[in-house]
Every structure is written in structure tokens, then in C-alpha cells.
Design a protein around this motif. Structure first.
Motif, PDB file in Angstrom:
ATOM      1  N   VAL A  16       0.830  -1.273  -0.081  1.00  0.00           N
ATOM      2  CA  VAL A  16      -0.048   0.001   0.110  1.00  0.00           C
ATOM      3  C   VAL A  16       0.788   1.196   0.035  1.00  0.00           C
ATOM      4  N   HIS A  17       2.151   1.321   0.892  1.00  0.00           N
ATOM      5  CA  HIS A  17       2.948   2.338   0.584  1.00  0.00           C
ATOM      6  C   HIS A  17       3.275   2.543  -0.659  1.00  0.00           C
ATOM      7  N   ASP A  18       3.958   1.460  -1.435  1.00  0.00           N
ATOM      8  CA  ASP A  18       4.354   1.615  -2.879  1.00  0.00           C
ATOM      9  C   ASP A  18       3.386   1.960  -3.830  1.00  0.00           C
ATOM     10  N   THR A  19       2.197   1.643  -3.510  1.00  0.00           N
ATOM     11  CA  THR A  19       1.141   2.083  -4.476  1.00  0.00           C
ATOM     12  C   THR A  19       0.857   3.628  -4.384  1.00  0.00           C
ATOM     13  N   LEU A  20       0.656   4.086  -3.044  1.00  0.00           N
ATOM     14  CA  LEU A  20       0.513   5.661  -2.960  1.00  0.00           C
ATOM     15  C   LEU A  20       1.757   6.452  -3.483  1.00  0.00           C
ATOM     16  N   VAL A  21       3.178   5.818  -3.392  1.00  0.00           N
ATOM     17  CA  VAL A  21       4.290   6.341  -4.180  1.00  0.00           C
ATOM     18  C   VAL A  21       3.825   6.349  -5.688  1.00  0.00           C
ATOM     19  N   GLU A  22       3.678   5.235  -6.150  1.00  0.00           N
ATOM     20  CA  GLU A  22       3.385   5.342  -7.539  1.00  0.00           C
ATOM     21  C   GLU A  22       1.973   6.110  -7.949  1.00  0.00           C
ATOM     22  N   VAL A  23       1.205   6.546  -7.305  1.00  0.00           N
ATOM     23  CA  VAL A  23      -0.175   7.438  -7.500  1.00  0.00           C
ATOM     24  C   VAL A  23       0.389   8.702  -7.364  1.00  0.00           C
ATOM     25  N   THR A  67      -9.665  12.184 -10.963  1.00  0.00           N
ATOM     26  CA  THR A  67      -9.681  11.420  -9.591  1.00  0.00           C
ATOM     27  C   THR A  67      -9.673   9.692 -10.189  1.00  0.00           C
ATOM     28  N   ALA A  68     -10.658   9.362 -11.354  1.00  0.00           N
ATOM     29  CA  ALA A  68     -10.968   8.087 -11.856  1.00  0.00           C
ATOM     30  C   ALA A  68      -9.364   7.348 -12.380  1.00  0.00           C
ATOM     31  N   LYS A  69      -8.713   8.301 -13.095  1.00  0.00           N
ATOM     32  CA  LYS A  69      -7.385   7.833 -13.520  1.00  0.00           C
ATOM     33  C   LYS A  69      -6.467   7.303 -12.468  1.00  0.00           C
ATOM     34  N   LEU A  70      -6.355   8.272 -11.316  1.00  0.00           N
ATOM     35  CA  LEU A  70      -5.506   7.903 -10.268  1.00  0.00           C
ATOM     36  C   LEU A  70      -6.004   6.334  -9.637  1.00  0.00           C
ATOM     37  N   ASP A  71      -7.378   6.184  -9.663  1.00  0.00           N
ATOM     38  CA  ASP A  71      -7.729   4.975  -9.078  1.00  0.00           C
ATOM     39  C   ASP A  71      -7.314   3.809 -10.059  1.00  0.00           C
ATOM     40  N   THR A  72      -7.490   3.999 -11.282  1.00  0.00           N
ATOM     41  CA  THR A  72      -7.315   2.812 -12.183  1.00  0.00           C
ATOM     42  C   THR A  72      -5.658   2.544 -12.153  1.00  0.00           C
ATOM     43  N   ILE A  73      -4.835   3.733 -11.733  1.00  0.00           N
ATOM     44  CA  ILE A  73      -3.343   3.410 -11.668  1.00  0.00           C
ATOM     45  C   ILE A  73      -3.006   2.602 -10.392  1.00  0.00           C
ATOM     46  N   ALA A  74      -3.838   2.879  -9.375  1.00  0.00           N
ATOM     47  CA  ALA A  74      -3.634   2.373  -7.874  1.00  0.00           C
ATOM     48  C   ALA A  74      -4.059   0.907  -8.349  1.00  0.00           C
ATOM     49  N   GLU A  75      -5.301   0.554  -8.674  1.00  0.00           N
ATOM     50  CA  GLU A  75      -5.783  -0.856  -9.066  1.00  0.00           C
ATOM     51  C   GLU A  75      -4.807  -1.578  -9.802  1.00  0.00           C
ATOM     52  N   TYR A 118      -1.719  -1.291 -10.103  1.00  0.00           N
ATOM     53  CA  TYR A 118      -0.634  -1.494  -9.540  1.00  0.00           C
ATOM     54  C   TYR A 118      -0.624  -2.535  -8.535  1.00  0.00           C
ATOM     55  N   ILE A 119      -1.800  -2.593  -7.806  1.00  0.00           N
ATOM     56  CA  ILE A 119      -1.761  -3.458  -6.754  1.00  0.00           C
ATOM     57  C   ILE A 119      -1.929  -5.017  -7.177  1.00  0.00           C
ATOM     58  N   ARG A 120      -2.649  -4.942  -8.248  1.00  0.00           N
ATOM     59  CA  ARG A 120      -2.935  -6.338  -8.852  1.00  0.00           C
ATOM     60  C   ARG A 120      -1.772  -6.760  -9.398  1.00  0.00           C
ATOM     61  N   SER A 121      -1.045  -6.106 -10.144  1.00  0.00           N
ATOM     62  CA  SER A 121       0.189  -6.304 -10.717  1.00  0.00           C
ATOM     63  C   SER A 121       1.384  -6.888  -9.798  1.00  0.00           C
ATOM     64  N   HIS A 122       1.262  -6.365  -8.555  1.00  0.00           N
ATOM     65  CA  HIS A 122       2.066  -6.954  -7.446  1.00  0.00           C
ATOM     66  C   HIS A 122       1.478  -8.073  -6.279  1.00  0.00           C
ATOM     67  N   HIS A 123       0.674  -8.514  -7.219  1.00  0.00           N
ATOM     68  CA  HIS A 123       0.081  -9.784  -6.403  1.00  0.00           C
ATOM     69  C   HIS A 123      -0.630  -9.517  -5.170  1.00  0.00           C
ATOM     70  N   GLY A 164      -6.261   0.891   0.624  1.00  0.00           N
ATOM     71  CA  GLY A 164      -6.136  -0.287   1.409  1.00  0.00           C
ATOM     72  C   GLY A 164      -5.646  -1.490   0.405  1.00  0.00           C
ATOM     73  N   THR A 165      -4.741  -2.424   0.895  1.00  0.00           N
ATOM     74  CA  THR A 165      -4.407  -3.594   0.268  1.00  0.00           C
ATOM     75  C   THR A 165      -4.771  -5.040   1.108  1.00  0.00           C
ATOM     76  N   ILE A 166      -4.829  -5.984   0.099  1.00  0.00           N
ATOM     77  CA  ILE A 166      -4.801  -7.342   0.999  1.00  0.00           C
ATOM     78  C   ILE A 166      -3.853  -8.020   0.475  1.00  0.00           C
ATOM     79  N   VAL A 167      -2.943  -8.778   1.407  1.00  0.00           N
ATOM     80  CA  VAL A 167      -1.824  -9.542   0.947  1.00  0.00           C
ATOM     81  C   VAL A 167      -2.055 -10.909   2.026  1.00  0.00           C
ATOM     82  N   ASP A 168      -2.212 -12.027   1.305  1.00  0.00           N
ATOM     83  CA  ASP A 168      -2.301 -13.203   2.180  1.00  0.00           C
ATOM     84  C   ASP A 168      -3.477 -13.227   3.155  1.00  0.00           C
ATOM     85  N   GLY A 169      -4.284 -12.478   2.802  1.00  0.00           N
ATOM     86  CA  GLY A 169      -5.542 -12.408   3.914  1.00  0.00           C
ATOM     87  C   GLY A 169      -5.463 -11.154   4.747  1.00  0.00           C
ATOM     88  N   TYR A 170      -4.423 -10.501   4.715  1.00  0.00           N
ATOM     89  CA  TYR A 170      -4.369  -9.565   5.703  1.00  0.00           C
ATOM     90  C   TYR A 170      -4.128  -7.940   5.080  1.00  0.00           C
TER      91      TYR A 170
END
Length: 248
Positions: free
Chosen positions: A20-27, A37-45, A47-52, A96-102
Motif C-alpha cells: 500500500v505504501h508503494d502504491t501511494l508512491v506510484e499514484v 480522480t478516476a485515472k488515479l484510481d485505475t493506476i492504483a488498482e 499497480y496493486i493487482r500487478s504486485h500480487h 487499502g491492500t490485501i496480501v495473504d488475507g491481511y
């Protein structure tokens, strides 16, 4: 019920926190006049999905987006859409992010170009409030020691602390017990113990502390429509210093 985390769980939450930290850095690289604001949202999603990972907010209680993007008088829960950021806006981005259920949960406020001096001071003081609150999140302290420290610093600079929105416990659920107010009397509330993981998130206003919800059912704005700033970290209480899980 408060669920204390094992060292293994905290290590997993560090992964969610780093993402989540790295996502905000990218955004943040894309925050400039002319972007929606929709473009920022797409960038974030993306990034998160491409980083598992998985977006932690999308679908949560029906929330429709990956980010909360709150501009100027919007405090939190601003829904991304066609709105275009312009020179002189102040934008709070919560993710917010979820990794391995957390979960990991992290927020920062950004300037879009040059801001008035009192807006810049609000941003600076709100981030200071977060850091001051984190320093109180040590084993043996009381929960409201955190809020008291935040409130004292904010009001000492003639800003106001929102009462109706608070930080929270976090783990397998985005919002767990306990609630973590940004105000209060020192020496009150539960004793902090190692294994407690909480999101500390001061929301500080230039004007009144009072807020209201817009007709979309999500976006919370200041009642006087003056600007608000928001910073947040997920932290773990340890035997020693607080461990910030969302600092990369």
C-alpha cells in the motif's frame, strides 16, 4: 474483541503495508493538474493487482473503488470519478491492500501545485500529528494517550480534530477493535500490549471539527467547507518502539 497478532501475522501485514505504501508512491507520481480522480484510481488498482495483492477498499460495504480520493473540503471517502484535479487543490488519498488475507491501510495528503500558506501548514501539522501519535503507541501506554497527543498538537496550532471519525484496529478485517480516537484524555482507555495492530489516522480541519456526509452516502465533508487533511499509517505495538508497517 481485540485480536492480537503473532510475529508471523505481523510479517504478513508488513507485506500488505509495503504494497500500500508503494502504491501511494506510484499514484503520487501522477498527481498534477489535469488528471482525473478516476485515472488515479485505475493506476492504483493496476499497480496493486500487478504486485500480487488485492484492493482492500473495492467492494468493502459496497464501496465502488480502489482509492478514496478526497479533495479540499472532502475529508475522507471521496469516490473517484470524472473530477479533474486543478492547480491549488489539496487531495487526500487513502488506500487499502490485501496480501495473504491481511490488510494494509495508508493515507497521505498531497498538494496539487502551489497552496495557500495556511493550507500548507495544515498539511504539515497533520503529518506531525500522525508521527506524534505513533510515538505514543508503545507497550504500557493507554489508548487515549495517542489521541491526546494528536489533539494537543493540532489544537496548539489552532486547527480542529474531527470527533466522529477515528482510527481502528486492523488485521484480517479492515476495521477491527479497538477504535482509535484522535482526541481524548491521557491515561484512559485500554493498556497497549505487544501484538496490537492499529491504523492511526488524524483527520484535521482548517475550520470547524464538524462534518457531514454528501448524498452519495460516502463522501464526508467539513460542515463549513474549509479544507481538511488526512494522514495514516498502520502500526504494530511491540516490546520496543512502534513498528510502522506502511512505510515501505
Amino acid at each position: 474483541m481485540i485480536r492480537y497478532k503473532s510475529q508471523h501475522e505481523i510479517q504478513i501485514m508488513r507485506k500488505a503495508g509495503k504494497l500500500v505504501h508503494d502504491t501511494l508512491v506510484e499514484v503520487s507520481k501522477w498527481i498534477k493538474p489535469g488528471i482525473s480522480t478516476a485515472k488515479l484510481d485505475t493506476i492504483a488498482e493496476d499497480y496493486i493487482r500487478s504486485h500480487h495483492g488485492l484492493p482492500g477498499f473495492k467492494g468493502y460495504n459496497g464501496y465502488p473503488a480502489t482509492l478514496c480520493v478526497s479533495v479540499n473540503e472532502e475529508v475522507v471517502h471521496g469516490i473517484p470519478g470524472p473530477r479533474i484535479l486543478k492547480e491549488g487543490d489539496m487531495v487526500s488519498i487513502d488506500c487499502g491492500t490485501i496480501v495473504d488475507g491481511y490488510y494494509g491501510d495508508h493515507a497521505r495528503t498531497f498538494a496539487v501545485g502551489e497552496l495557500p500558506e495556511d493550507w500548507k501548514r495544515l498539511m504539515t501539522v497533520t503529518e506531525e500529528c500522525l508521527n506524534i501519535g505513533i510515538r505514543k503507541a508503545v507497550s504500557g501506554n493507554h489508548l487515549l494517550d495517542i489521541g491526546h497527543a494528536i489533539q494537543t498538537h493540532a489544537e496548539g496550532h489552532h486547527f480542529s480534530v474531527i470527533r466522529s471519525l477515528v482510527g481502528h484496529g486492523i488485521g484480517r478485517k479492515l476495521h477491527e477493535e479497538p477504535q482509535v480516537p484522535n482526541y481524548g484524555h491521557p491515561g484512559r482507555g485500554m493498556r497497549l500490549k505487544p501484538g496490537l495492530v492499529i491504523a492511526i489516522e488524524p483527520m484535521i480541519n482548517l475550520g470547524t471539527h464538524e462534518v457531514e456526509t454528501l448524498q452519495d452516502g460516502w463522501t464526508i465533508v467539513t460542515r463549513d467547507r474549509k479544507v481538511s487533511a488526512h494522514f495514516e499509517h498502520t502500526i504494530a505495538v511491540t516490546e520496543n518502539e512502534p513498528l510502522i508497517l506502511t512505510n515501505g
